[in-house]
Design an enzyme around this catalytic site. Structure first.
Site, short mmCIF file in Angstrom:
data_model
loop_
_atom_site.label_atom_id
_atom_site.label_comp_id
_atom_site.label_asym_id
_atom_site.label_seq_id
_atom_site.Cartn_x
_atom_site.Cartn_y
_atom_site.Cartn_z
N HIS A 1 0.82 -1.22 0.00
CA HIS A 1 0.00 0.00 0.00
C HIS A 1 0.85 1.27 0.00
CE1 HIS A 1 1.11 -0.06 4.18
NE2 HIS A 1 0.63 1.17 4.31
N HIS B 1 1.91 6.93 -0.21
CA HIS B 1 1.02 6.09 0.61
C HIS B 1 -0.34 6.02 -0.07
CE1 HIS B 1 -1.46 4.76 3.96
NE2 HIS B 1 -0.35 4.44 4.61
#
Length: 163
Positions: free
Chosen positions: A68, A83
């Site tokens: 992620h 992110h």
């Protein structure tokens, strides 16, 4: 005597968007750690496609196990965190496909990571993606942020000053 003292050279580096979409102020991120710049300065991108590209030549300092997020390191030594989404670590890698690993060298424009926007949203997570220059980096002197529509690996979102 002056020849013994090294002049402090500063360098500015323009950083293009790692994702195509709309670059917005970090205050738009529904997570106080990002929105209040507790982790560092930067922008967030509301992605229009689920692909993350290298914004510069450098190295993958860390590809998170859950895919992620990715930490990149520029040749100047400055690191950048990308992110994807908010709380997406909870997906445990579902909806993400990494194309690089920790330690890999990358070239500007190289595809690093793919993510399924619809799958992330269906799981109840925002896909707005913080792009952060983490605090605490010695060489970092400043970060200037730019917002608006951006194309990955082309349109500038940050200018960093390093020494």
């Amino acid at each position: 005597m002056l020849s013994f003292f090294k002049k402090n050279k500063t360098q500015t580096i323009d950083i293009p968007a790692p994702i195509t979409g709309k670059a917005v102020d970090l205050s738009h991120v529904p997570d106080p750690a990002f929105a209040q710049k507790m982790m560092g300065q930067g922008i967030a991108i509301e992605p229009s496609e689920g692909k993350v590209y290298a914004p510069f030549d450098g190295n993958v300092a860390q590809m998170f196990k859950t895919k992620h997020a990715i930490m990149l390191e520029h040749s100047s030594g400055v690191q950048m965190l990308i992110h994807v989404g908010v709380d997406t670590v909870s997906l445990k890698g579902e909806g993400f496909q990494a194309h690089v690993a920790t330690g890999d060298s990358v070239k500007k424009g190289q595809l690093l990571l793919e993510f399924d926007i619809a799958q992330i949203q269906a799981a109840g997570y925002p896909v707005i993606t913080p792009v952060i220059i983490p605090d605490g980096q010695d060489a970092l002197q400043g970060v200037e942020e730019y917002t608006g529509s951006v194309t990955a690996a082309q349109d500038k979102v940050l200018t960093i000053t390093v020494s």
